[in-house]
Motif scaffolding. Structure first.
Motif, PDB file in Angstrom:
ATOM      1  N   LEU A   5     105.059   1.022  16.228  1.00 20.76           N
ATOM      2  CA  LEU A   5     103.781   0.866  16.917  1.00 20.76           C
ATOM      3  C   LEU A   5     102.765   0.129  16.051  1.00 20.76           C
ATOM      4  O   LEU A   5     101.997  -0.706  16.552  1.00 20.76           O
ATOM      5  N   LEU A   6     102.765   0.405  14.760  1.00 16.94           N
ATOM      6  CA  LEU A   6     101.829  -0.262  13.860  1.00 16.94           C
ATOM      7  C   LEU A   6     102.028  -1.774  13.904  1.00 16.94           C
ATOM      8  O   LEU A   6     101.057  -2.542  13.898  1.00 16.94           O
ATOM      9  N   LYS A   7     103.273  -2.220  13.968  1.00 20.78           N
ATOM     10  CA  LYS A   7     103.552  -3.654  14.065  1.00 20.78           C
ATOM     11  C   LYS A   7     102.955  -4.246  15.343  1.00 20.78           C
ATOM     12  O   LYS A   7     102.513  -5.393  15.357  1.00 20.78           O
ATOM     13  N   GLU A   8     102.947  -3.456  16.406  1.00 21.02           N
ATOM     14  CA  GLU A   8     102.360  -3.915  17.663  1.00 21.02           C
ATOM     15  C   GLU A   8     100.828  -3.967  17.586  1.00 21.02           C
ATOM     16  O   GLU A   8     100.191  -4.830  18.202  1.00 21.02           O
ATOM     17  N   LEU A   9     100.242  -3.049  16.824  1.00 19.73           N
ATOM     18  CA  LEU A   9      98.783  -2.914  16.798  1.00 19.73           C
ATOM     19  C   LEU A   9      98.094  -3.898  15.868  1.00 19.73           C
ATOM     20  O   LEU A   9      96.945  -4.276  16.110  1.00 19.73           O
ATOM     21  N   LEU A  10      98.757  -4.311  14.813  1.00 23.78           N
ATOM     22  CA  LEU A  10      98.101  -5.141  13.803  1.00 23.78           C
ATOM     23  C   LEU A  10      97.460  -6.411  14.367  1.00 23.78           C
ATOM     24  O   LEU A  10      96.344  -6.775  13.961  1.00 23.78           O
ATOM     25  N   PRO A  11      98.091  -7.109  15.305  1.00 27.87           N
ATOM     26  CA  PRO A  11      97.447  -8.327  15.829  1.00 27.87           C
ATOM     27  C   PRO A  11      96.253  -8.052  16.742  1.00 27.87           C
ATOM     28  O   PRO A  11      95.540  -8.978  17.116  1.00 27.87           O
ATOM     29  N   THR A  12      96.028  -6.814  17.126  1.00 29.75           N
ATOM     30  CA  THR A  12      94.946  -6.484  18.053  1.00 29.75           C
ATOM     31  C   THR A  12      93.626  -6.348  17.300  1.00 29.75           C
ATOM     32  O   THR A  12      93.571  -6.410  16.074  1.00 29.75           O
ATOM     33  N   ILE A  68      99.344  -8.653   6.350  1.00 30.36           N
ATOM     34  CA  ILE A  68      98.242  -7.775   6.741  1.00 30.36           C
ATOM     35  C   ILE A  68      96.977  -8.286   6.067  1.00 30.36           C
ATOM     36  O   ILE A  68      96.874  -8.309   4.846  1.00 30.36           O
ATOM     37  N   SER A  69      96.007  -8.691   6.880  1.00 31.07           N
ATOM     38  CA  SER A  69      94.760  -9.227   6.344  1.00 31.07           C
ATOM     39  C   SER A  69      93.847  -8.108   5.858  1.00 31.07           C
ATOM     40  O   SER A  69      94.053  -6.922   6.169  1.00 31.07           O
ATOM     41  N   GLU A  70      92.819  -8.498   5.126  1.00 26.44           N
ATOM     42  CA  GLU A  70      91.847  -7.513   4.647  1.00 26.44           C
ATOM     43  C   GLU A  70      91.116  -6.862   5.822  1.00 26.44           C
ATOM     44  O   GLU A  70      90.853  -5.657   5.810  1.00 26.44           O
ATOM     45  N   ALA A  71      90.804  -7.662   6.845  1.00 21.21           N
ATOM     46  CA  ALA A  71      90.127  -7.119   8.023  1.00 21.21           C
ATOM     47  C   ALA A  71      90.988  -6.093   8.734  1.00 21.21           C
ATOM     48  O   ALA A  71      90.497  -5.060   9.199  1.00 21.21           O
ATOM     49  N   GLN A  72      92.285  -6.361   8.823  1.00 19.72           N
ATOM     50  CA  GLN A  72      93.200  -5.405   9.453  1.00 19.72           C
ATOM     51  C   GLN A  72      93.301  -4.127   8.630  1.00 19.72           C
ATOM     52  O   GLN A  72      93.314  -3.025   9.184  1.00 19.72           O
ATOM     53  N   MET A  73      93.348  -4.270   7.320  1.00 18.02           N
ATOM     54  CA  MET A  73      93.414  -3.088   6.452  1.00 18.02           C
ATOM     55  C   MET A  73      92.156  -2.242   6.587  1.00 18.02           C
ATOM     56  O   MET A  73      92.222  -1.011   6.541  1.00 18.02           O
ATOM     57  N   ASN A  74      91.011  -2.878   6.777  1.00 12.68           N
ATOM     58  CA  ASN A  74      89.759  -2.143   6.904  1.00 12.68           C
ATOM     59  C   ASN A  74      89.723  -1.275   8.150  1.00 12.68           C
ATOM     60  O   ASN A  74      88.952  -0.307   8.216  1.00 12.68           O
ATOM     61  N   ASN A  75      90.544  -1.603   9.138  1.00 11.32           N
ATOM     62  CA  ASN A  75      90.576  -0.829  10.384  1.00 11.32           C
ATOM     63  C   ASN A  75      91.639   0.268  10.387  1.00 11.32           C
ATOM     64  O   ASN A  75      91.764   0.986  11.372  1.00 11.32           O
ATOM     65  N   ILE A  76      92.391   0.369   9.308  1.00 12.40           N
ATOM     66  CA  ILE A  76      93.434   1.403   9.205  1.00 12.40           C
ATOM     67  C   ILE A  76      92.910   2.544   8.341  1.00 12.40           C
ATOM     68  O   ILE A  76      92.449   2.330   7.209  1.00 12.40           O
ATOM     69  N   TYR A  77      92.993   3.761   8.869  1.00 12.12           N
ATOM     70  CA  TYR A  77      92.484   4.944   8.167  1.00 12.12           C
ATOM     71  C   TYR A  77      93.620   5.936   7.968  1.00 12.12           C
ATOM     72  O   TYR A  77      94.100   6.556   8.903  1.00 12.12           O
ATOM     73  N   GLY A  78      94.066   6.030   6.722  1.00 12.40           N
ATOM     74  CA  GLY A  78      95.125   6.953   6.387  1.00 12.40           C
ATOM     75  C   GLY A  78      95.037   7.315   4.908  1.00 12.40           C
ATOM     76  O   GLY A  78      94.858   6.414   4.074  1.00 12.40           O
ATOM     77  N   PRO A  79      95.092   8.580   4.549  1.00 14.23           N
ATOM     78  CA  PRO A  79      95.165   9.725   5.469  1.00 14.23           C
ATOM     79  C   PRO A  79      93.951   9.766   6.396  1.00 14.23           C
ATOM     80  O   PRO A  79      92.836   9.453   5.982  1.00 14.23           O
ATOM     81  N   VAL A  80      94.167  10.151   7.610  1.00 10.78           N
ATOM     82  CA  VAL A  80      93.133  10.130   8.622  1.00 10.78           C
ATOM     83  C   VAL A  80      92.141  11.284   8.416  1.00 10.78           C
ATOM     84  O   VAL A  80      92.516  12.358   7.965  1.00 10.78           O
ATOM     85  N   GLY A  81      90.870  11.034   8.745  1.00 14.37           N
ATOM     86  CA  GLY A  81      89.876  12.106   8.718  1.00 14.37           C
ATOM     87  C   GLY A  81      88.938  12.069   7.532  1.00 14.37           C
ATOM     88  O   GLY A  81      89.221  11.443   6.511  1.00 14.37           O
ATOM     89  N   LEU A  82      87.797  12.756   7.682  1.00 15.87           N
ATOM     90  CA  LEU A  82      86.862  12.930   6.581  1.00 15.87           C
ATOM     91  C   LEU A  82      87.299  14.094   5.705  1.00 15.87           C
ATOM     92  O   LEU A  82      87.980  15.014   6.169  1.00 15.87           O
TER      93      LEU A  82
END
Length: 379
Positions: A283-290, A318-332
């Motif tokens: 799924l991550l491969k599908e989401l990265l271009p979005t 994986i661009s820097e912009a794409q990395m900025n939108n990925i949150y893992g581990p998830v949560g505060l």
């Protein structure tokens, strides 16, 4: 947005019962107040309140004035000056230090009455502009009230007569929609009019990929906030309404099918919590271009590092912009333990990210809690 949704639902219920109603809107705040401009409350003739215009200290007085508005069928602009040490004479103790202007409007049978304009916002699902016009200089003058709603594909004006500043108001609304920033505007006609040209964001869409037990409290919290919820899983016996009664959409899908079931916008957040590594990396491969602004991945940091390494090994950069939108581990970092606390941590992070905030304690914030994004412009 949830307040608007609740107000529309409460109005429909009151209307079905033949009850008369009025809408109170905070249209201008000078200084500090519990609620900012745009806060709303529906008032029925028998005293039922939906929404809020303060922390509870103005509602009683607003109810009394709303009954007068309903009786006379004329809008009324009310001002509460909490900078006055003698504000106790109003019967309210706000504990703030500001001047709050509230417009109370009767809900008439006009096809484009204020509630009808709010319904446009609820049904649209996009960024919307709502304009409320009033006169502080001459309170006995006509108070046009909530009179314009602009979506990306439609303009609705509630008054049949042409307002003398209508061209300027529409132009300002178009700019607010483009810039996504509310404005206070001033127009000169028979008297000076003030317009609160309000940008309203669409409701947050939460897509939860994974229908395990730990996803259930996530949907409950999202429902309290009024978010639109989609639950997706590859297992049809897990992705069922009985397990997720608060979700608007429940989908059984393979990773390659997920994007066909959702609409991605700048208020869409996705959380992967399938506990199925192969499903999530596909799924991550599908989401990265979005352009998804938030992709949360449940699990330890090593899991995410492994996923990213495999993605790059497959020839996907994986661009820097794409990395900025990925949150893992998830949560505060709340010290969360257990599904409910983890859900709170995830929801808090999503809200902070989509609001462009850091998510730290307000105790350490040097500026006021609510930094006004209003522009004050003179026409």
């Amino acid at each position: 947005m949830k307040e608007i949704i609740d107000i529309v639902a409460a109005y429909d219920e009151a209307h079905a019962l033949g009850k008369k109603t009025a809408l109170a809107t905070v249209v201008l705040v000078e200084g500090s107040a519990y609620r900012r401009a745009g806060a709303r409350m529906l008032i029925t003739e028998d005293g039922q309140l939906t929404g809020a215009i303060s922390g509870g200290c103005l509602e009683g007085d607003a109810l009394r004035k709303a009954r007068l508005v309903i009786l006379q069928q004329q809008p009324l602009l009310v001002t509460y000056d909490t900078t006055d040490d003698d504000d106790a004479k109003l019967g309210v103790g706000l504990g703030c230090n500001g001047i709050i202007h509230i417009l109370i409007e009767p809900i008439t049978s006009d096809i484009n009455n204020p509630i009808s304009l709010l319904k446009n916002i609820v049904s649209n699902g996009q960024h919307v502009v709502l304009a409320t016009v009033f006169s502080i200089k001459d309170r006995k003058a006509a108070q046009p009230g909530t009179c314009l709603c602009l979506t990306e594909d439609k303009l609705t004006i509630s008054h049949s007569e042409h307002l003398p500043y209508q061209v300027a108001l529409v132009s300002d609304a178009e700019r607010v929609l483009e810039e996504q920033r509310s404005e206070i505007r001033f127009y000169q006609a028979d008297t000076e009019y003030t317009a609160f040209v309000e940008h309203i964001k669409p409701v947050i869409s939460l897509v939860i990929v994974g229908a395990g037990n730990d996803a259930i409290p996530l949907t409950r919290i999202a429902a309290v906030l009024g978010w639109n919820i989609t639950v997706i899983d590859g297992r049809p016996n897990y992705a069922v309404k009985q397990r997720f009664p608060f979700a608007q959409n429940i989908v059984t899908a393979k990773p390659a099918e997920v994007l066909s079931h959702i609409k991605i916008g700048d208020r869409t957040a996705m959380v992967m919590m399938t506990h199925n590594y192969n499903y999530e990396i596909a799924l991550l491969k599908e989401l990265l271009p979005t352009s998804l602004p938030y992709i949360g991945i449940l699990g330890p940091k090593k899991k995410l590092e492994r996923m990213l390494a495999e993605v790059e090994h497959a020839g996907i950069s994986i661009s820097e912009a794409q990395m900025n939108n990925i949150y893992g581990p998830v949560g505060l970092d709340l010290g969360a333990e257990g599904a409910e606390e983890i859900a709170l941590s995830i929801m808090s992070e999503i809200k902070a990210v989509l609001s462009a905030r850091q998510g730290y304690s307000l105790k350490y914030k040097p500026a006021p809690i609510h930094i006004s994004n209003l522009q004050y412009l003179v026409k």
